[in-house]
Design a protein around this motif. Sequence first.
Motif, PDB file in Angstrom:
ATOM      1  N   VAL A  61       0.854  -1.174   0.000  1.00 33.75           N
ATOM      2  CA  VAL A  61       0.000   0.000   0.000  1.00 33.75           C
ATOM      3  C   VAL A  61       0.898   1.234   0.000  1.00 33.75           C
ATOM      4  CG1 VAL A  61      -0.207   0.134   2.499  1.00 33.75           C
ATOM      5  CG2 VAL A  61      -2.003   1.088   1.067  1.00 33.75           C
ATOM      6  N   HIS A  62       0.442   2.274  -0.682  1.00 28.05           N
ATOM      7  CA  HIS A  62       1.208   3.503  -0.794  1.00 28.05           C
ATOM      8  C   HIS A  62       0.397   4.693  -0.286  1.00 28.05           C
ATOM      9  CE1 HIS A  62       4.061   1.344  -3.313  1.00 28.05           C
ATOM     10  NE2 HIS A  62       3.046   0.899  -4.025  1.00 28.05           N
ATOM     11  N   LEU A  63       1.104   5.714   0.167  1.00 31.36           N
ATOM     12  CA  LEU A  63       0.462   6.970   0.531  1.00 31.36           C
ATOM     13  C   LEU A  63       1.225   8.092  -0.156  1.00 31.36           C
ATOM     14  CD1 LEU A  63      -1.805   8.214   2.292  1.00 31.36           C
ATOM     15  CD2 LEU A  63      -0.034   8.673   4.017  1.00 31.36           C
ATOM     16  N   GLU A  64       0.598   8.687  -1.155  1.00 32.13           N
ATOM     17  CA  GLU A  64       1.177   9.823  -1.866  1.00 32.13           C
ATOM     18  C   GLU A  64       0.783  11.076  -1.112  1.00 32.13           C
ATOM     19  OE1 GLU A  64       2.921   9.218  -4.834  1.00 32.13           O
ATOM     20  OE2 GLU A  64       3.600  11.295  -4.704  1.00 32.13           O
ATOM     21  N   MET A  65       1.785  11.826  -0.655  1.00 30.38           N
ATOM     22  CA  MET A  65       1.530  13.005   0.159  1.00 30.38           C
ATOM     23  C   MET A  65       2.040  14.236  -0.588  1.00 30.38           C
ATOM     24  SD  MET A  65       2.553  11.577   3.938  1.00 30.38           S
ATOM     25  CE  MET A  65       4.311  11.556   3.586  1.00 30.38           C
ATOM     26  N   ASN A  66       1.137  15.132  -0.921  1.00 32.44           N
ATOM     27  CA  ASN A  66       1.469  16.348  -1.649  1.00 32.44           C
ATOM     28  C   ASN A  66       1.193  17.578  -0.790  1.00 32.44           C
ATOM     29  OD1 ASN A  66       2.111  14.904  -4.083  1.00 32.44           O
ATOM     30  ND2 ASN A  66      -0.081  14.692  -4.462  1.00 32.44           N
ATOM     31  N   SER A  67       1.771  18.688  -1.198  1.00 35.86           N
ATOM     32  CA  SER A  67       1.567  19.964  -0.498  1.00 35.86           C
ATOM     33  C   SER A  67       1.773  19.807   1.000  1.00 35.86           C
ATOM     34  CB  SER A  67       0.162  20.496  -0.793  1.00 35.86           C
ATOM     35  OG  SER A  67      -0.035  20.667  -2.175  1.00 35.86           O
ATOM     36  N   LEU A  68       2.867  19.198   1.349  1.00 33.81           N
ATOM     37  CA  LEU A  68       3.116  18.904   2.758  1.00 33.81           C
ATOM     38  C   LEU A  68       3.276  20.175   3.582  1.00 33.81           C
ATOM     39  CD1 LEU A  68       5.420  15.824   2.273  1.00 33.81           C
ATOM     40  CD2 LEU A  68       3.344  15.860   3.663  1.00 33.81           C
ATOM     41  N   LYS A  69       2.797  20.094   4.807  1.00 39.33           N
ATOM     42  CA  LYS A  69       2.816  21.218   5.744  1.00 39.33           C
ATOM     43  C   LYS A  69       3.611  20.821   6.982  1.00 39.33           C
ATOM     44  CE  LYS A  69      -1.931  22.387   4.386  1.00 39.33           C
ATOM     45  NZ  LYS A  69      -3.315  22.585   4.893  1.00 39.33           N
ATOM     46  N   PRO A  70       4.136  21.783   7.714  1.00 33.56           N
ATOM     47  CA  PRO A  70       4.868  21.447   8.951  1.00 33.56           C
ATOM     48  C   PRO A  70       4.024  20.610   9.910  1.00 33.56           C
ATOM     49  CG  PRO A  70       5.305  23.712   8.340  1.00 33.56           C
ATOM     50  CD  PRO A  70       4.255  23.216   7.387  1.00 33.56           C
ATOM     51  N   GLU A  71       2.726  20.828   9.928  1.00 34.13           N
ATOM     52  CA  GLU A  71       1.863  20.063  10.836  1.00 34.13           C
ATOM     53  C   GLU A  71       1.673  18.610  10.396  1.00 34.13           C
ATOM     54  OE1 GLU A  71       1.210  23.037   9.420  1.00 34.13           O
ATOM     55  OE2 GLU A  71      -0.926  23.200   8.846  1.00 34.13           O
ATOM     56  N   ASP A  72       2.194  18.235   9.235  1.00 27.71           N
ATOM     57  CA  ASP A  72       2.191  16.835   8.822  1.00 27.71           C
ATOM     58  C   ASP A  72       3.368  16.073   9.424  1.00 27.71           C
ATOM     59  OD1 ASP A  72       1.184  17.956   5.575  1.00 27.71           O
ATOM     60  OD2 ASP A  72      -0.088  16.996   7.084  1.00 27.71           O
ATOM     61  N   THR A  73       4.269  16.773  10.082  1.00 28.27           N
ATOM     62  CA  THR A  73       5.421  16.125  10.700  1.00 28.27           C
ATOM     63  C   THR A  73       4.977  15.127  11.756  1.00 28.27           C
ATOM     64  OG1 THR A  73       6.877  18.022  10.303  1.00 28.27           O
ATOM     65  CG2 THR A  73       7.474  16.534  12.105  1.00 28.27           C
ATOM     66  N   TRP A 101       0.701  -3.899  12.970  1.00 28.63           N
ATOM     67  CA  TRP A 101       1.344  -2.589  12.880  1.00 28.63           C
ATOM     68  C   TRP A 101       2.742  -2.721  12.297  1.00 28.63           C
ATOM     69  CZ3 TRP A 101      -0.845   2.047  13.957  1.00 28.63           C
ATOM     70  CH2 TRP A 101      -2.006   2.065  14.727  1.00 28.63           C
ATOM     71  N   GLY A 102       3.149  -1.695  11.561  1.00 26.51           N
ATOM     72  CA  GLY A 102       4.541  -1.535  11.212  1.00 26.51           C
ATOM     73  C   GLY A 102       5.252  -0.749  12.301  1.00 26.51           C
ATOM     74  N   LYS A 103       6.570  -0.577  12.120  1.00 26.65           N
ATOM     75  CA  LYS A 103       7.361   0.109  13.138  1.00 26.65           C
ATOM     76  C   LYS A 103       7.416   1.617  12.926  1.00 26.65           C
ATOM     77  CE  LYS A 103      10.226  -3.866  14.281  1.00 26.65           C
ATOM     78  NZ  LYS A 103      11.597  -4.413  14.394  1.00 26.65           N
ATOM     79  N   GLY A 104       6.964   2.069  11.764  1.00 25.04           N
ATOM     80  CA  GLY A 104       6.880   3.501  11.521  1.00 25.04           C
ATOM     81  C   GLY A 104       8.023   4.063  10.705  1.00 25.04           C
ATOM     82  N   THR A 105       7.722   5.169  10.035  1.00 22.27           N
ATOM     83  CA  THR A 105       8.728   5.915   9.286  1.00 22.27           C
ATOM     84  C   THR A 105       8.511   7.402   9.565  1.00 22.27           C
ATOM     85  OG1 THR A 105       9.722   6.251   7.094  1.00 22.27           O
ATOM     86  CG2 THR A 105       7.325   6.033   7.157  1.00 22.27           C
ATOM     87  N   LEU A 106       9.595   8.131   9.797  1.00 18.92           N
ATOM     88  CA  LEU A 106       9.506   9.527  10.212  1.00 18.92           C
ATOM     89  C   LEU A 106       9.404  10.442   9.003  1.00 18.92           C
ATOM     90  CD1 LEU A 106       9.658  11.726  12.402  1.00 18.92           C
ATOM     91  CD2 LEU A 106      12.158  11.610  12.202  1.00 18.92           C
ATOM     92  N   VAL A 107       8.423  11.329   9.054  1.00 17.94           N
ATOM     93  CA  VAL A 107       8.254  12.382   8.057  1.00 17.94           C
ATOM     94  C   VAL A 107       8.433  13.722   8.764  1.00 17.94           C
ATOM     95  CG1 VAL A 107       6.657  13.537   6.482  1.00 17.94           C
ATOM     96  CG2 VAL A 107       6.732  11.030   6.591  1.00 17.94           C
ATOM     97  N   THR A 108       9.381  14.505   8.297  1.00 17.52           N
ATOM     98  CA  THR A 108       9.638  15.824   8.862  1.00 17.52           C
ATOM     99  C   THR A 108       9.484  16.872   7.771  1.00 17.52           C
ATOM    100  OG1 THR A 108      11.227  14.887  10.432  1.00 17.52           O
ATOM    101  CG2 THR A 108      11.251  17.275  10.136  1.00 17.52           C
ATOM    102  N   VAL A 109       8.597  17.825   8.011  1.00 15.32           N
ATOM    103  CA  VAL A 109       8.351  18.896   7.046  1.00 15.32           C
ATOM    104  C   VAL A 109       8.821  20.194   7.685  1.00 15.32           C
ATOM    105  CG1 VAL A 109       6.684  20.036   5.563  1.00 15.32           C
ATOM    106  CG2 VAL A 109       6.355  17.635   6.204  1.00 15.32           C
ATOM    107  N   SER A 110       9.900  20.729   7.156  1.00  9.54           N
ATOM    108  CA  SER A 110      10.498  21.898   7.772  1.00  9.54           C
ATOM    109  C   SER A 110      11.326  22.658   6.752  1.00  9.54           C
ATOM    110  CB  SER A 110      11.386  21.483   8.941  1.00  9.54           C
ATOM    111  OG  SER A 110      12.065  22.596   9.483  1.00  9.54           O
ATOM    112  N   SER A 111      11.353  23.984   6.907  1.00 11.28           N
ATOM    113  CA  SER A 111      12.194  24.801   6.034  1.00 11.28           C
ATOM    114  C   SER A 111      13.556  25.037   6.681  1.00 11.28           C
ATOM    115  CB  SER A 111      11.505  26.127   5.728  1.00 11.28           C
ATOM    116  OG  SER A 111      11.148  26.793   6.919  1.00 11.28           O
TER     117      SER A 111
END
Length: 125
Positions: free
Chosen positions: A79-91, A115-125
């Motif tokens: 399964v995939h999750l395509e994430m566009n227009s990411l915002k800092p609050e998506d971190t 459950w999976g173990k997770g993957t980190l998404v960080t949205v930051s400038s």
Amino acid sequence: QVQLVESGGGLVQPGSSLRLSCAASGFTLDDYAIGWFRQAPGKEREGVSCIYDRDGRTYYTDSVQGRFTISRDNAKNTVHLEMNSLKPEDTAVYYCAAVRFTRLRLWLAGDMDYWGKGTLVTVSS
């Protein structure tokens, strides 16, 4: 052995895109609702998106509606999750999860079978 293994997280700038993947093994997605949760620091784990029936119908939480797209490849048990227009609050740490269709009521963390173990998404400038 049942496993869900996430990949695709990383550090991106606001407005960017990422594609998360979750590879399932030890069971077939044909019988399971599958999707994503996320947990930001200091917050509860929240349901983000899922595919909740055999016809491929989808759910998105309001904050990602129109920006995220979930898809499933039953042949590859992925399964995939395509994430566009990411915002800092998506971190957050993004977790893949699955539950049998017959047990699914709402997309809530307490109801998942795997459950999976997770993957980190960080949205930051």
